[in-house]
Structure formats: C-alpha cells, structure tokens
Design a protein around this motif. Structure first.
Motif, PDB file in Angstrom:
ATOM      1  N   ARG A  12       0.841  -1.202   0.000  1.00 50.69           N
ATOM      2  CA  ARG A  12       0.000   0.000   0.000  1.00 50.69           C
ATOM      3  C   ARG A  12       0.882   1.260   0.000  1.00 50.69           C
ATOM      4  O   ARG A  12       1.096   1.867  -1.027  1.00 50.69           O
ATOM      5  CB  ARG A  12      -0.967  -0.044   1.203  1.00 50.69           C
ATOM      6  CG  ARG A  12      -2.147   0.884   1.061  1.00 50.69           C
ATOM      7  CD  ARG A  12      -1.862   2.316   1.434  1.00 50.69           C
ATOM      8  NE  ARG A  12      -1.510   2.485   2.838  1.00 50.69           N
ATOM      9  CZ  ARG A  12      -1.027   3.620   3.337  1.00 50.69           C
ATOM     10  NH1 ARG A  12      -0.813   4.674   2.550  1.00 50.69           N
ATOM     11  NH2 ARG A  12      -0.713   3.716   4.611  1.00 50.69           N
ATOM     12  N   ASP A  13       1.488   1.607   1.141  1.00 52.03           N
ATOM     13  CA  ASP A  13       2.325   2.819   1.156  1.00 52.03           C
ATOM     14  C   ASP A  13       3.549   2.610   0.263  1.00 52.03           C
ATOM     15  O   ASP A  13       3.980   3.520  -0.453  1.00 52.03           O
ATOM     16  CB  ASP A  13       2.764   3.145   2.594  1.00 52.03           C
ATOM     17  CG  ASP A  13       2.818   4.647   2.860  1.00 52.03           C
ATOM     18  OD1 ASP A  13       3.195   5.382   1.939  1.00 52.03           O
ATOM     19  OD2 ASP A  13       2.500   5.070   3.977  1.00 52.03           O
ATOM     20  N   LEU A  72      -7.105  -0.296   3.237  1.00 53.56           N
ATOM     21  CA  LEU A  72      -7.132   1.108   3.705  1.00 53.56           C
ATOM     22  C   LEU A  72      -8.365   1.826   3.152  1.00 53.56           C
ATOM     23  O   LEU A  72      -8.822   1.549   2.032  1.00 53.56           O
ATOM     24  CB  LEU A  72      -5.859   1.829   3.242  1.00 53.56           C
ATOM     25  CG  LEU A  72      -5.708   3.273   3.726  1.00 53.56           C
ATOM     26  CD1 LEU A  72      -5.463   3.326   5.230  1.00 53.56           C
ATOM     27  CD2 LEU A  72      -4.559   3.985   3.013  1.00 53.56           C
ATOM     28  N   HIS A  96      -8.750  -0.472   7.870  1.00 50.56           N
ATOM     29  CA  HIS A  96      -7.881   0.592   8.377  1.00 50.56           C
ATOM     30  C   HIS A  96      -8.408   1.913   7.814  1.00 50.56           C
ATOM     31  O   HIS A  96      -8.374   2.127   6.609  1.00 50.56           O
ATOM     32  CB  HIS A  96      -6.437   0.327   7.907  1.00 50.56           C
ATOM     33  CG  HIS A  96      -5.461   1.402   8.293  1.00 50.56           C
ATOM     34  ND1 HIS A  96      -4.197   1.494   7.743  1.00 50.56           N
ATOM     35  CD2 HIS A  96      -5.553   2.432   9.172  1.00 50.56           C
ATOM     36  CE1 HIS A  96      -3.558   2.530   8.277  1.00 50.56           C
ATOM     37  NE2 HIS A  96      -4.360   3.114   9.140  1.00 50.56           N
ATOM     38  N   PHE A  98      -8.659   6.314   8.093  1.00 57.62           N
ATOM     39  CA  PHE A  98      -7.851   7.431   8.590  1.00 57.62           C
ATOM     40  C   PHE A  98      -8.501   8.774   8.302  1.00 57.62           C
ATOM     41  O   PHE A  98      -9.262   8.919   7.343  1.00 57.62           O
ATOM     42  CB  PHE A  98      -6.435   7.410   7.986  1.00 57.62           C
ATOM     43  CG  PHE A  98      -6.382   7.737   6.516  1.00 57.62           C
ATOM     44  CD1 PHE A  98      -6.611   6.759   5.560  1.00 57.62           C
ATOM     45  CD2 PHE A  98      -6.088   9.033   6.071  1.00 57.62           C
ATOM     46  CE1 PHE A  98      -6.566   7.055   4.196  1.00 57.62           C
ATOM     47  CE2 PHE A  98      -6.037   9.343   4.717  1.00 57.62           C
ATOM     48  CZ  PHE A  98      -6.278   8.344   3.783  1.00 57.62           C
ATOM     49  N   SER A 138      -6.188   5.733  12.013  1.00 64.66           N
ATOM     50  CA  SER A 138      -4.970   6.559  11.988  1.00 64.66           C
ATOM     51  C   SER A 138      -5.311   8.039  11.954  1.00 64.66           C
ATOM     52  O   SER A 138      -5.978   8.496  11.018  1.00 64.66           O
ATOM     53  CB  SER A 138      -4.134   6.258  10.737  1.00 64.66           C
ATOM     54  OG  SER A 138      -3.635   4.967  10.769  1.00 64.66           O
ATOM     55  N   MET A 140      -4.148  11.072  10.789  1.00 64.52           N
ATOM     56  CA  MET A 140      -3.061  11.460   9.877  1.00 64.52           C
ATOM     57  C   MET A 140      -2.397  12.765  10.340  1.00 64.52           C
ATOM     58  O   MET A 140      -3.066  13.667  10.812  1.00 64.52           O
ATOM     59  CB  MET A 140      -3.604  11.607   8.453  1.00 64.52           C
ATOM     60  CG  MET A 140      -2.524  11.853   7.423  1.00 64.52           C
ATOM     61  SD  MET A 140      -3.075  11.531   5.750  1.00 64.52           S
ATOM     62  CE  MET A 140      -4.217  12.861   5.492  1.00 64.52           C
ATOM     63  N   PRO A 168       0.652   8.168  13.055  1.00 64.91           N
ATOM     64  CA  PRO A 168       1.607   8.416  11.970  1.00 64.91           C
ATOM     65  C   PRO A 168       2.416   9.696  12.149  1.00 64.91           C
ATOM     66  O   PRO A 168       1.897  10.708  12.604  1.00 64.91           O
ATOM     67  CB  PRO A 168       0.719   8.549  10.727  1.00 64.91           C
ATOM     68  CG  PRO A 168      -0.694   8.433  11.178  1.00 64.91           C
ATOM     69  CD  PRO A 168      -0.702   8.602  12.677  1.00 64.91           C
ATOM     70  N   THR A 170       3.366  11.451   9.531  1.00 70.93           N
ATOM     71  CA  THR A 170       3.065  11.415   8.094  1.00 70.93           C
ATOM     72  C   THR A 170       4.113  12.090   7.230  1.00 70.93           C
ATOM     73  O   THR A 170       4.410  11.635   6.127  1.00 70.93           O
ATOM     74  CB  THR A 170       1.674  12.058   7.880  1.00 70.93           C
ATOM     75  OG1 THR A 170       0.746  11.316   8.671  1.00 70.93           O
ATOM     76  CG2 THR A 170       1.247  12.053   6.429  1.00 70.93           C
ATOM     77  N   HIS A 201       3.580   4.674  12.562  1.00 69.40           N
ATOM     78  CA  HIS A 201       3.767   4.655  11.106  1.00 69.40           C
ATOM     79  C   HIS A 201       4.626   5.875  10.772  1.00 69.40           C
ATOM     80  O   HIS A 201       4.135   7.000  10.753  1.00 69.40           O
ATOM     81  CB  HIS A 201       2.369   4.745  10.467  1.00 69.40           C
ATOM     82  CG  HIS A 201       2.354   4.851   8.975  1.00 69.40           C
ATOM     83  ND1 HIS A 201       1.876   3.839   8.170  1.00 69.40           N
ATOM     84  CD2 HIS A 201       2.718   5.857   8.147  1.00 69.40           C
ATOM     85  CE1 HIS A 201       1.946   4.224   6.900  1.00 69.40           C
ATOM     86  NE2 HIS A 201       2.462   5.439   6.859  1.00 69.40           N
ATOM     87  N   HIS A 203       7.416   8.124   8.543  1.00 72.28           N
ATOM     88  CA  HIS A 203       8.025   8.387   7.236  1.00 72.28           C
ATOM     89  C   HIS A 203       9.452   8.893   7.417  1.00 72.28           C
ATOM     90  O   HIS A 203       9.834   9.361   8.489  1.00 72.28           O
ATOM     91  CB  HIS A 203       7.147   9.340   6.421  1.00 72.28           C
ATOM     92  CG  HIS A 203       6.036   8.584   5.738  1.00 72.28           C
ATOM     93  ND1 HIS A 203       6.179   8.037   4.488  1.00 72.28           N
ATOM     94  CD2 HIS A 203       4.803   8.232   6.174  1.00 72.28           C
ATOM     95  CE1 HIS A 203       5.051   7.399   4.156  1.00 72.28           C
ATOM     96  NE2 HIS A 203       4.197   7.499   5.176  1.00 72.28           N
TER      97      HIS A 203
END
Ligand code: KIV
Ligand code: ZN
Length: 509
Positions: A12-13, A72, A96, A98, A138, A140, A168, A170, A201, A203
């Motif tokens: 996904r991501d 998601l 999931h 968000f 989530s 975000m 996250p 993000t 989560h 980044h």
C-alpha cells in the motif's frame, strides 16, 4: 518480553513510491512471501483507489491465511464499504481508516473544522465496526497535531470501537525523543488506551523513520508499520528489515521481539526490488550488497580470527553471506581464503602474483568482480601450467576501415609450432575469431561473446567473456581484460580454445 507486531505496508504505502507500480501477479507473489516472512499484518492496498487495487486486495484476502489482511479507506462511507468488500473473505480481515488531525491538513486539505474532522473519524470507525471487529484508526499527521485535540479524537474512536490506534508521523517531521514522548503522552491521556494496540507509522523525510519507530516501541507502541527496503511515499517508510534486526540484535535493550523469520529478510528484499525496479542502495543496512562485505585488510584479518570483531549480526541469519571483497586494501589472508572458496589452491608464489594483479586492477577500476578474480587466478595458474596452453599468441595485426573488409593476421604457436592464420569478418573481432577457429587443432565454435567496459572513457578497460564449445559440445567459459578491445577478445578466445582443447574449465553454463 513484549511482542511487537509487524504491520507490512509495502503493497500500500510502498506501492505509492514514485515508480514502484506492481502488477497483480507481483502483488500476489509479494503477499505470499510476506506470509513466509511471518509478518503479523499485510496492508494489501487501498481498495477504493482503483479496480486493480480492489482485485488485488480481494485475491490476497482469499489466498493468504496466516497474517491479518488490512484494506485502507478514507473516513468516507463508500471507501469503507469498498474496503470491506475487498477484505471480507480474509481469514482475519481488518479495515484501516484514517482522517487528518493536524490543523494544516484539516483546514487546508480537507476544508473542514476540527469538530467536523472529529465527527468524520468517529462515524468512520462506527461504520467500519459494523462490518468488521478489527478496526484500525490513523489520525493522519498526528505528530503535527495539537495533542489535546489528538487525545480527544483518540478517546472517541476507541469508544466507537477502534481496536488499533496507529500514530503516523506522516511527513517525517518528528525527532526520536519527541515521538517517543508523544506515544508516552497518548498512553497517559487517552481513555481506554490499555485495551487497544498502539501502532506507529513513520516516514523517512529526515532519515529518522526507523529511529522514531524504535523510540515509540520503547515508549509503549506494540505495532510498527513498515515496508520492505523502506519503500513508500517520498523518502519512504521505516524499513522493515532495519526495525526487525534492531529488535533482534538488541533484544535485551528493547525487551521486545517479533515473529519474523529472519532468513527470509534478504530474499524478500530482493523480490521487492526486482518487482518494483527500485534497486537497494549498496550500503543499505541489513540487505544492501555491502551490508556484510569487508574490503579493508585489517577488518578481513580480524574477521578471519573471530567473526564478531567486525560483525554484530550473522549474515546467514538474514539470508545473506559474509563477503570478502578483494581490492587494494585486502591482505593475503583474505585473498587466499576467497581463492580457495573459488576452487583455486595456489602456492605462495602464485598467491603473490594474484594479489599484485588484483591490486593493479583495483587501481584502475572501481570494483574487482568475482569474474575478474577468476580471470586473474586462471591467468596466473595457466602461466605456470604451460602444458595446458597449446595455443599461444605471438602477434596480431588488424586491417580495418570503412572501405575494406576487416581482416586479422595472426601469428601463433600451436603445440610449439609457428602457425600463421588469416581471417575476415564483419568487424575486427569477428575476423580474429574466424582466423583462430580456422587453425585450432580440433573443431571449436564460439557460442557466446560478451563485452563490457569496466571503466569509462575511450581508454576504458575492456572485459570480454566468451563461451567456446569443443567438438564434443562441451562449453568452456573464458575471460580476459585488456585496454584494447581486440586484444581482450583475442586473449579470451585463445584462453577458451585452450580450455576446450585440454577439456578443462567451466562446463555447460
Ligand atoms: O503516512 C500516513 O499518514 C499514512 C496513513 C494513511 C496511515 O500513510
Ligand atoms: Zn504513510
């Protein structure tokens, strides 16, 4: 020891990485490999995003039985319904959902108020819960959200039925101590938090995704979202292999463990890299080509005495091998060991000659490849085993140009006798090859010819690999390196012919 759940979001991501689009078949194969790797959750895709994403999530849900399969969805009814349609047949499905909680996202991107964002989050979790008992929420851009508002949203989504809260970072903005602090404050300030899983989560925009995730684990997170090779939006997500190997290598420091089958880490990394076409940085921790490669003579010597001098992890554990890279810094100990592994048992004099040639080559080119070492060792051993060298080149002359047929004139010693050979061809290399084949003591034929330039520029070193078949059809591989393409070709061809004549050398490939 607490168990850390590994939530893989490569499909996904990870697939959101620019240029990383995967086919349906590739997604299925990766999902199977992730199951073999032992991840706890596979986020298989974003079903509302496209028909293809939907089909992939559905098929993965219907095939993979071990891990939880998550789909998601935004905090929008039609997304949630579509996500459920895709995962409903999974043995263990998860929705999931968000919604942003930072003011910049709420106001600028969603054009909503905090109140509306809160209502959307709660409504989304309630709807998801009406389909599926396992619901992840989530907030975000949590790390840039007002903590008070964040706590309020988290309180209410837990009351609405969320079973995992995923925090996250993000945009990869947080620093490790801040992010750890955020998790610890969520633990203290959110009602009902003890009954749900805290996930993170992160980044990698500032290169801190792994550090932030690990700091979160130290502060109470028990699920980490990550991707193979750290793929993901922009600079990517936390790299799964790095998270897992930190927890494994420093188990007592973290007092935590995962259920990952470590030896599948490298094969999984390779598969993802091959399918996405995104190669793994050479010096990437754990799975990079250099992660367990040692070039310095001092390090190589230490390793030969005791692996733990320079390796904190056993490469075999993650499906890799220690590699001694021979170059200008390598010592004789390592050179001897590498050559023995390649099947060469050299005496002291030969070893010295090989070491010198490797250093000379390392001065001219960036990497000394295994093929180069084989070629050098063969060269040295052939020099000393004259009886195996039936064909020797004395002189080579080429006539070529745009108005004449390329012609090669060769003067050779064959079994000790001088033989002159002449050949023509479409180019000078072809002419040399034809001349050689016309005088070879027994029938030989050229099966394959490969040329690569080792260094750049018009004075580059040419590396030629040939495969020569003898009368009986056995194929022999030979290689030669020279500043002159035609000389490299002639030397490789002669070496191959000698192997074919003496029935030695590599067969069959
Ligand atoms: O980075 C992010 O915030 C996300 C969410 C959808 C979890 O990918
Ligand atoms: Zn993300």
């Amino acid at each position: 020891m607490k168990k850390i759940k590994i939530f893989d979001t490569t499909l996904r991501d990870g697939e959101q990485s620019p240029g990383a689009t995967l086919t349906h078949r590739e997604k299925m194969l990766i999902a199977k490999q992730l199951e073999k790797l032992g991840v706890d959750v596979i986020e298989a895709g974003f079903p509302i995003a496209s028909e293809d994403d939907f089909k992939a999530v559905k098929e993965i849900s219907e095939t993979i039985k071990g891990p939880i399969i998550a789909g998601l969805s935004r905090a929008i009814d039609k997304d949630i319904i579509r996500a459920w349609e895709a995962v409903q047949n999974a043995k263990r499905p998860r929705i999931h959902t968000f919604m942003a909680t930072s003011d910049i996202h709420i106001k600028e991107q969603f054009k909503k108020t905090r109140k509306e964002a809160l209502e959307m989050s709660v409504a989304a979790v309630k709807l998801a819960k009406s389909y599926c008992s396992d619901v992840e929420f989530s907030p975000m851009d949590a790390s840039r959200s007002d903590p008070k508002f964040l706590f309020q949203v988290l309180d209410e989504v837990i009351a609405a039925g969320a079973t995992t809260l995923n925090i996250p970072d993000t945009v990869g903005y947080s620093q490790p101590s801040e992010f750890g602090q955020l998790i610890s404050s969520i633990k203290k300030n959110v009602q009902g938090i003890e009954d749900v899983t805290i996930s993170v989560h992160c980044h990698n925009d500032l290169g801190l995704a792994v550090s932030n995730s690990l700091e979160a684990v130290r502060n109470g997170a028990t699920q980490v979202e990550c991707t193979i090779n750290g793929l993901g939006e922009r600079a990517g997500n936390a790299s799964l292999e790095e998270i897992v190997m930190n927890l494994e290598t420093r188990k007592s420091f973290f007092d935590a463990e995962t259920s990952i089958t470590l030896k599948e880490l490298f094969p999984t990394s390779q598969m993802v890299s091959n399918f996405t076409g995104i190669s793994v940085q050479r010096n990437k921790a754990i799975v990079g080509e250099n992660a367990f490669a040692h070039e310095s003579g001092i390090h190589q010597h230490g390793l030969l005495a005791n692996r733990e001098t320079y390796e904190i992890m056993c490469p075999e554990m993650v499906g890799k091998k220690t590699a001694f890279v021979l170059g200008k810094h390598s010592g004789r100990h390592a050179t001897k060991q590498v050559l023995e592994e390649m099947g060469f048992n050299l005496n002291e004099k030969q070893l010295q000659q090989v070491s010198k040639k490797i250093k000379d080559l390392a001065d001219k080119q960036k990497t000394v490849l295994d093929e180069d070492i084989v070629a050098i060792a063969e060269d040295v051993t052939n020099q000393l085993k004259k009886e195996e060298t039936r064909v020797v080149l004395k002189e080579l002359r080429i006539e070529t140009g745009n108005k004449i047929t390329p012609t090669a004139h060769l003067s050779l010693l064959i079994d000790g006798k001088v033989v002159e050979a002449k050949g023509t061809g479409v180019g000078p290399v072809d002419a040399v090859s034809n001349a050689l084949q016309s005088v070879a003591p027994t029938k030989v034929s050229l099966k394959e010819y490969n040329l690569k330039a080792i260094t750049g520029g018009t004075d580059a070193l040419a590396d030629v690999v040939v495969k020569i078949a003898n009368g009986g059809g056995k194929v022999h591989k030979a290689e030669a390196i020279n500043e002159d393409v035609i000389m490299a070709s002639a030397n490789a061809l002669i070496k191959g012919i000698n192997k074919a004549l003496t029935k030695e050398g590599e067969v069959g490939k």
